[in-house]
Scaffold this motif. Structure first.
Motif, mmCIF file in Angstrom:
data_model
loop_
_atom_site.group_PDB
_atom_site.id
_atom_site.type_symbol
_atom_site.label_atom_id
_atom_site.label_comp_id
_atom_site.label_asym_id
_atom_site.label_seq_id
_atom_site.Cartn_x
_atom_site.Cartn_y
_atom_site.Cartn_z
ATOM 1 N N CYS A 105 0.831 -1.200 0.000
ATOM 2 C CA CYS A 105 0.000 0.000 0.000
ATOM 3 C C CYS A 105 0.870 1.257 0.000
ATOM 4 C CB CYS A 105 -0.909 0.002 1.232
ATOM 5 S SG CYS A 105 -1.830 1.534 1.480
ATOM 6 N N ILE A 106 0.509 2.215 -0.861
ATOM 7 C CA ILE A 106 1.063 3.577 -0.795
ATOM 8 C C ILE A 106 -0.053 4.452 -0.244
ATOM 9 C CG2 ILE A 106 2.033 5.511 -2.092
ATOM 10 C CD1 ILE A 106 3.218 3.569 -4.038
ATOM 11 N N PRO A 112 3.335 10.069 1.982
ATOM 12 C CA PRO A 112 2.822 8.692 1.935
ATOM 13 C C PRO A 112 3.816 7.670 2.466
ATOM 14 C CG PRO A 112 2.411 9.833 -0.127
ATOM 15 C CD PRO A 112 3.345 10.694 0.663
ATOM 16 N N ARG A 113 3.291 6.737 3.236
ATOM 17 C CA ARG A 113 4.074 5.587 3.690
ATOM 18 C C ARG A 113 3.877 4.431 2.709
ATOM 19 N NH1 ARG A 113 1.321 4.353 8.954
ATOM 20 N NH2 ARG A 113 -0.365 5.497 7.923
ATOM 21 N N VAL A 114 4.839 3.515 2.691
ATOM 22 C CA VAL A 114 4.768 2.301 1.877
ATOM 23 C C VAL A 114 4.866 1.121 2.831
ATOM 24 C CG1 VAL A 114 5.818 0.984 0.007
ATOM 25 C CG2 VAL A 114 5.851 3.487 -0.062
ATOM 26 N N PHE A 115 3.804 0.300 2.880
ATOM 27 C CA PHE A 115 3.772 -0.802 3.849
ATOM 28 C C PHE A 115 2.860 -1.919 3.331
ATOM 29 C CE2 PHE A 115 0.477 2.251 4.857
ATOM 30 C CZ PHE A 115 -0.653 1.459 5.076
ATOM 31 N N LEU A 150 12.570 6.490 2.464
ATOM 32 C CA LEU A 150 11.165 6.715 2.789
ATOM 33 C C LEU A 150 10.961 6.607 4.293
ATOM 34 C CD1 LEU A 150 9.557 4.469 0.026
ATOM 35 C CD2 LEU A 150 9.788 6.953 -0.029
ATOM 36 N N ARG A 151 9.980 7.322 4.783
ATOM 37 C CA ARG A 151 9.703 7.245 6.222
ATOM 38 C C ARG A 151 8.968 5.945 6.536
ATOM 39 N NH1 ARG A 151 4.791 9.212 8.679
ATOM 40 N NH2 ARG A 151 3.110 9.569 7.189
ATOM 41 N N SER A 193 8.184 13.083 -5.527
ATOM 42 C CA SER A 193 8.951 12.582 -6.663
ATOM 43 C C SER A 193 9.484 11.184 -6.382
ATOM 44 C CB SER A 193 10.101 13.540 -6.972
ATOM 45 O OG SER A 193 10.914 13.033 -8.002
ATOM 46 N N THR A 194 9.940 10.978 -5.145
ATOM 47 C CA THR A 194 10.425 9.645 -4.759
ATOM 48 C C THR A 194 9.294 8.622 -4.802
ATOM 49 O OG1 THR A 194 12.088 10.663 -3.320
ATOM 50 C CG2 THR A 194 11.589 8.345 -2.941
ATOM 51 N N ILE A 195 8.098 9.008 -4.341
ATOM 52 C CA ILE A 195 6.948 8.099 -4.346
ATOM 53 C C ILE A 195 6.572 7.710 -5.777
ATOM 54 C CG2 ILE A 195 4.458 7.985 -3.902
ATOM 55 C CD1 ILE A 195 6.118 7.411 -1.456
#
Length: 651
Positions: A105-106, A112-115, A150-151, A193-195
């Motif tokens: 999930c983004i 946004p977190r990625v998990f 990413l955080r 941009s990273t996302i």
């Protein structure tokens, strides 16, 4: 049909939408969609429509119909999908959509977190997957975290608390795993941009992402920002290492989804396998199991897989390859065009590299279905269906009737007499063991069901005695005392009588008889045991009638060439046989004048080599010796038949 229901059907609008069939208790039996609601719903109640057994039973229970009108057929597709998942109607195809598998999930938030998650929600977040292999998902997450900063915290990073300085940097910042957006060290635009780059990676767009990062590295190097260039260099190296593990299977670097079906009608289950190809590489796969398929055509099963997959998908390719055509390709094209913003091609490849790719997906579908059925069989080991246990109790059988064999006779006015034997194992049909018989002792317009049953049962169990099995736990004869007595005589002749119980099922009153008993066994009409016997009897009747129709068609529709020894259906259908067949023997080709009749030959003294005609050539003239010298014995017989006609006309 009830008058109230007929009146309601006549008032249904001719608009796209969703319909629900309900029983007398108001329970939803079936949910469907239609481009024209009135036409589709009324078609269920027309005798001319050939419904499969599952839908025939459903229509008999329909007490009411409810419709929901939508603006487009695409909206109807989405609404139908949601209603099926929420209502789980009894007569819809059961689609298991892998929701127990995890997604990446983004999250839809400021940073946004990625998990990973197993519960997708409609909150604006983006979901990638599902991942059938958790290890591959964890590898993807590790790859993302090793390449991108990413955080990983769960802080609510809104602009106001960040500006107020409510957060402090953590260990992830010090070990260079995060650029600390929580304290304003990284802007929202830079993080966004990273996302976007993460989304490209999750979508399988590694080649495009690598090119983008290389251009960015060149730009920052020219600006003398060597520290940032080194960071980009490390990201590119990690991405290239990850891309090496992806196998290139297509040279055109296209985005495709590949669909294939594996179907087991006996197990009433199918598996749809989906391979996701991005930039010519297989980046993921998924499978959907379909239950309660009954006699549903392959095209409708493929349609169900496509609808189930794309209503949950977040990425839409340029091309969709399928092992079989879907039942409504126009709807799928329109749905994908609306979702993707561009036209999507649907194709069933027949040859070439694309057909080879579909072959790989089909093999995987077969493998996944076999594994699923093995697991299902292990779970059901030792379990006996309620109807089988009830049948043993109602008929006082010595053992559970786990294997039931049922016989039926079919004919048309005493011609083309055939029989069928169907096998049920644990209450379910096992079609691989179905058998058909051509009755040899009855025919020529004479109808004798008793003798036919005696012959067929004797042939069946004579072979079982020779091979010593498999023995049935119960044999059901479609008919009353006469057919049952004939079956008993047949079993006695092959020394099989007494090895298993046998009953007759009379159709008029649904009475069950045992051999030698004058009175029938009473079984309640709504009993599961009687319904099991009826299912077996109806299946035997269907199978016998189908075979009888095939035989009647075969014996009725044939050419005169097939009556000649040595010529069969395949030879008679060849172009050479059709062009030089019986029609040309009756009417040879003449030039310049009409063909003479046999009466014209009667007064002549013609011999076969000197016929008074001008043929197209020796190789086309069936009366010419040179023509026959190059052909089979069957052709000599054709020539003899032709000359027999001539000599008969002379007499």
């Amino acid at each position: 049909m009830r008058p109230e229901l007929a009146e309601k059907l006549s008032r249904i609008p001719k608009r796209p939408g969703v319909y629900q069939h309900k029983d007398a208790a108001g329970k939803v039996l079936y949910v469907g969609k239609a481009k024209n609601l009135r036409s589709r719903v009324n078609s269920y109640f027309q005798s001319s429509r050939n419904l499969d057994g599952r839908l025939q039973i459903m229509v008999a229970k329909v007490h009411d119909v409810e419709v929901i009108v939508t603006d487009t057929e695409v909206e109807a597709l989405l609404l139908e999908n949601n209603l099926i998942k929420s209502l789980k109607p009894r007569y819809n195809i059961l689609l298991r959509d892998d929701k127990t598998y995890p997604f990446i999930c983004i999250k839809n938030e400021h940073f946004p977190r990625v998990f990973p998650t197993r519960r997708p929600r409609k909150d604006g977040s983006k979901y990638f997957g599902p991942y059938t292999d958790v290890r591959s998902m964890n590898l993807m997450l590790e790859t993302i975290r090793s390449i991108f900063r990413l955080r990983t915290c769960s802080l609510r990073l809104a602009p106001e608390p960040i500006a107020a300085g409510k957060f402090e940097v953590c260990l992830q910042y010090h070990i260079k795993k995060c650029d600390a957006p929580c304290v304003g060290y990284q802007s929202a635009a830079d993080y966004g941009s990273t996302i976007k780059q993460v989304e490209q990676l999750l979508s399988g767009k590694t080649e495009g992402l690598i090119r983008l990062l290389k251009d960015e590295m060149q730009r920052v190097a020219e600006a003398m920002d060597f520290e940032e260039a080194a960071k980009l260099r490390d990201q590119i190296a990690a991405l290239e290492k990850y891309a090496e593990r992806q196998k290139v299977v297509s040279g055109d670097m296209a985005d495709r989804d590949l669909f294939a079906l594996s179907i087991d009608r006996e197990a009433n289950t199918a598996c749809g396998a989906i391979f996701q190809m991005r930039d010519g590489k297989i980046v993921g796969r998924r499978h959907l199991y379909l239950g309660r398929i009954e006699e549903t055509p392959d095209t409708e099963l493929m349609q169900a897989v496509l609808e189930g997959y794309y209503t949950e998908s977040t990425f839409f390719p340029q091309e969709v390859l399928m092992s079989v055509e879907c039942s409504d390709p126009d709807l799928i094209r329109e749905f994908l065009r609306e979702k993707a913003g561009h036209a999507v091609t649907l194709h069933v490849p027949q040859r070439g590299d694309k057909a080879g790719l579909i072959g790989i997906v089909e093999k995987n579908a077969d493998l996944m279905l076999s594994e699923h059925l093995i697991q299902k069989q292990k779970q059901n080991e030792g379990r006996v269906p309620h109807a089988v246990e009830k049948l043993q109790k109602d008929l006082s059988l010595p053992r559970l009737p786990r294997r039931i064999e049922c016989f039926d006779i079919s004919h048309l006015g005493g011609t083309d007499v055939v029989a069928s034997c169907v096998v049920f194992v644990d209450g379910q049909p096992k079609k691989s063991e179905y058998r058909t018989f051509k009755v040899r002792t009855v025919g020529d317009g004479r109808s004798d069901d008793f003798q036919s049953m005696r012959e067929v049962v004797g042939r069946r169990y004579g072979k079982v005695v020779e091979e010593n099995g498999p023995w049935p736990d119960l044999v059901v004869i479609d008919g009353g005392k006469g057919q049952l007595s004939s079956a008993v005589l047949a079993l006695s002749e092959v020394e099989a009588y007494g090895k298993f119980p046998m009953v007759g099922l009379a159709k008029r009153l649904e009475e069950v008889f045992f051999p030698g008993d004058t009175d029938s066994v009473f079984i309640a009409k709504d009993s599961a045991s009687l319904q099991l016997l009826q299912r077996a009897r109806n299946e035997a009747h269907r199978f016998a009638v189908t075979f009888q129709r095939k035989q009647r068609k075969k014996n009725t529709l044939h050419t005169e060439l097939e009556e000649i020894e040595g010529i069969g259906p395949a030879t008679s259908r060849k172009p050479s046989a059709r062009s030089s067949g019986c029609g040309k023997l009756r009417k040879p080709i003449w030039r310049g004048k009409s063909a003479p009749t046999p009466r014209d030959w009667c007064g002549s003294t013609l011999t076969p080599p000197r016929l008074p005609l001008e043929p197209r050539g020796a190789k086309h003239n069936p009366f010419n010796e040179r023509y026959w010298s190059r052909n089979s014995l069957a052709h000599f017989k054709l020539r003899d038949i032709a000359w027999s006609i001539i000599h008969a006309a002379k007499m």
